[in-house]
Design an enzyme around this catalytic site. Structure first.
Site, short mmCIF file in Angstrom:
data_model
loop_
_atom_site.label_atom_id
_atom_site.label_comp_id
_atom_site.label_asym_id
_atom_site.label_seq_id
_atom_site.Cartn_x
_atom_site.Cartn_y
_atom_site.Cartn_z
N HIS A 188 0.83 -1.21 0.00
CA HIS A 188 0.00 0.00 0.00
C HIS A 188 0.86 1.26 0.00
CE1 HIS A 188 -3.95 1.95 1.60
NE2 HIS A 188 -3.22 2.84 0.95
N ARG A 242 2.95 9.34 -6.89
CA ARG A 242 1.99 10.28 -7.47
C ARG A 242 2.12 10.42 -8.98
NH1 ARG A 242 -1.43 10.21 -3.19
NH2 ARG A 242 -0.56 11.23 -1.33
N ASP A 291 -8.90 2.95 -3.10
CA ASP A 291 -8.30 3.58 -1.91
C ASP A 291 -8.33 5.11 -1.94
OD1 ASP A 291 -6.86 3.43 0.61
OD2 ASP A 291 -5.22 4.32 -0.53
N HIS A 318 -10.97 0.48 1.22
CA HIS A 318 -10.77 1.63 2.11
C HIS A 318 -12.10 1.76 2.85
CE1 HIS A 318 -9.60 6.03 2.82
NE2 HIS A 318 -10.88 6.02 3.11
N ASN A 325 -6.04 9.52 6.74
CA ASN A 325 -7.20 8.64 6.64
C ASN A 325 -6.78 7.19 6.68
OD1 ASN A 325 -9.16 10.61 6.45
ND2 ASN A 325 -9.05 10.70 4.22
N ASP A 327 1.06 2.73 3.68
CA ASP A 327 0.18 3.79 3.16
C ASP A 327 0.99 5.07 2.94
OD1 ASP A 327 -2.02 5.15 2.23
OD2 ASP A 327 -3.05 5.29 4.16
N HIS A 375 2.78 14.29 0.61
CA HIS A 375 2.15 15.57 0.29
C HIS A 375 3.18 16.66 0.53
CE1 HIS A 375 -1.90 14.07 -0.34
NE2 HIS A 375 -1.83 13.39 0.79
#
Ligand code: NCD
Ligand code: ZN
Length: 457
Positions: free
Chosen positions: A83, A87, A175, A202, A307, A334, A338
């Site tokens: 997971h 990007r 997801d 998800h 999340n 995960d 960012h």
């Protein structure tokens, strides 16, 4: 000093086969019931001998040998992360396939599975193919795309899963969004079953989480932020287990985070259903208090916005216990990069997610030291278990296997510096903190793809 130029079978005269010797390392691989101080001999990219004294004096003194002294370090099969969010395509300023794979190598990973919430969404063959092709061009860890369940992650129309699988997808997921419509989810399970693809959910009932920015509890009340209640996750996991049972399909819970969801998965496993789950390092280590306190002491920490949200101690306890007893199969990061654009802003405006690929060993070894997680379970949760979920060949220390190996120094205390990370983004509350345990070296087929600076000097 380790002279890695000798590890290249094309270097130094060209004809010499490559020889790498891990000398007296603690090697751990539960799949072959190995936890012992041994030598590991790698010839031409494959493990050829494992055992105490397996490397002869002649091998170790050979001109062409790269010899790595164990010195208290561990050799583990390289890891598998099912997971991650790279990007590319669409938001390469946060991470691209090259920087993502570099970060994976530095974290000890040989395989990563990329979620489809790229731009455009990976909901069709051409995008899956492009991701695989780009990763091959880059080299290093293997990239396995996860295709979308529904077109555009909109939760309405199923994707062409046969095409996605043929192009290299190893699972399907929306997801970032939950497949909330029960009829669509049932069809997705039926359709994915025909191609033997796991459906990775998800789990979030969006009707229950609208407008939320963190876990619903005392802390969210104190901070004046709308919360995401646990039951929004539990209700989806419960429903999906019933659907998976009715259909007889494989079902996987992404980033499990609540006490209730762990209980539901445990019960489903006891009933013999093909239900699996993964948990992230942050859900094993941090509570919602981290949002309030902040890694920098300022509070309203956008690096702790994620999340599903960071929950409470009882959820952490359930996740750790679930991971330890095998209810939760795998650790998955995960990894969600960012940039400062999405994080240096008001809490409500910040994008959720934090990076993780390079932080697994430093952050999670504490659970092993504390006796909450055996080293064997830690290794299995990062190798054989996640490989089983997506059906890829797991790295192993078995004789004959590819030498995909991670060398860990369990005693090295260091501060995680953002500038040293290979990921393009540094959005993690763990950056700047001091941990004990680090990845020193990652080899893929016997070739180094990551060597920590100073590890062998
Ligand atoms: C994910 C991301 O950034 O892509 N973020 C996260 O907090 N896990 C998507 C998502 O699940 O919201
Ligand atoms: Zn995710």
């Amino acid at each position: 000093m380790v002279d890695w130029s000798k590890a290249s079978s094309s270097g130094r005269g060209g004809r010499d086969p490559q020889l790498v010797v891990f000398s007296a390392v603690r090697a751990v691989d539960p799949v072959v019931e190995l936890d012992d101080t041994v030598d590991i001999v790698v010839e031409d990219g494959r493990i050829t001998r494992v055992g105490p004294g397996a490397a002869t004096a002649e091998m170790k003194s050979s001109e062409r040998a790269v010899v790595i002294e164990g010195g208290g370090r561990w050799a583990l099969p390289a890891f598998v992360d099912i997971h991650v969010h790279f990007r590319e395509p669409g938001h390469e300023y946060k991470e691209d396939i090259k920087s993502g794979l570099d970060a994976a190598a530095a974290g000890g990973f040989a395989h990563v599975c990329c979620m489809p919430n790229t731009k455009p969404v990976n909901d069709r063959r051409s995008i899956t193919e492009a991701m695989v092709a780009r990763a091959r061009e880059v080299g290093g860890p293997a990239l396995h795309p996860i295709g979308a369940i529904t077109r555009g992650l909109k939760g309405q129309e199923l994707t062409e899963m046969a095409d996605l699988k043929e192009a290299g997808a190893v699972g399907v997921s929306d997801d970032g969004r939950c497949v909330t419509d029960s009829a669509i989810m049932r069809s997705a399970l039926e359709y994915a079953k025909t191609f033997d693809l796991p459906v990775i959910q998800h789990a979030e009932d969006h009707a229950l989480t609208a407008g939320s920015h963190m876990h619903e509890g005392a802390v969210s009340t104190r901070l004046g932020l709308r919360g995401w209640p646990r039951v929004a996750e539990d209700i989806i996991v419960a429903r999906d287990i019933l659907l998976a049972e009715a259909v007889g399909a494989r079902y996987h819970v992404a980033h499990i985070s609540t006490e209730g969801a762990v209980r539901l998965v445990r019960e489903a496993k006891q009933r013999g259903l093909k239900v699996t789950a993964e948990v992230t390092p942050h859900h094993l280590l941090l509570t919602d208090e981290a949002v309030a306190q902040g890694h920098n002491g300022l509070g309203y920490d956008t690096f702790c916005k994620v999340n599903p949200p960071l929950r409470e101690q009882r959820d952490i306890d359930a996740c750790v216990a679930g991971l330890a007893d095998g209810t939760i199969d795998a650790i998955a990061t995960d990894h969600a990069p960012h940039s400062s654009l999405e994080k240096e802003c008001e809490f409500q405006a910040a994008s959720p997610g934090l990076i993780g690929l390079e932080l697994v060993v430093p952050t999670l070894l504490q659970l092993v030291r504390d006796g909450k997680l055996s080293l064997g379970r830690f290794v299995a949760a990062l190798t054989s278990a996640p490989s089983g979920v997506v059906g890829i060949e797991a790295p192993t220390l078995r004789v004959g296997a590819k030498a995909d190996i991670v060398l860990v120094d369990p005693e090295r205390t260091h501060t995680v510096e953002g500038a040293q990370l290979r990921s393009k983004c540094h959005n993690s509350p763990f950056v700047g903190q001091t941990f004990t345990g680090s990845v020193e070296l990652t080899t893929l087929r016997g070739q180094p793809v990551y060597v920590r600076e100073g590890a062998f000097s």
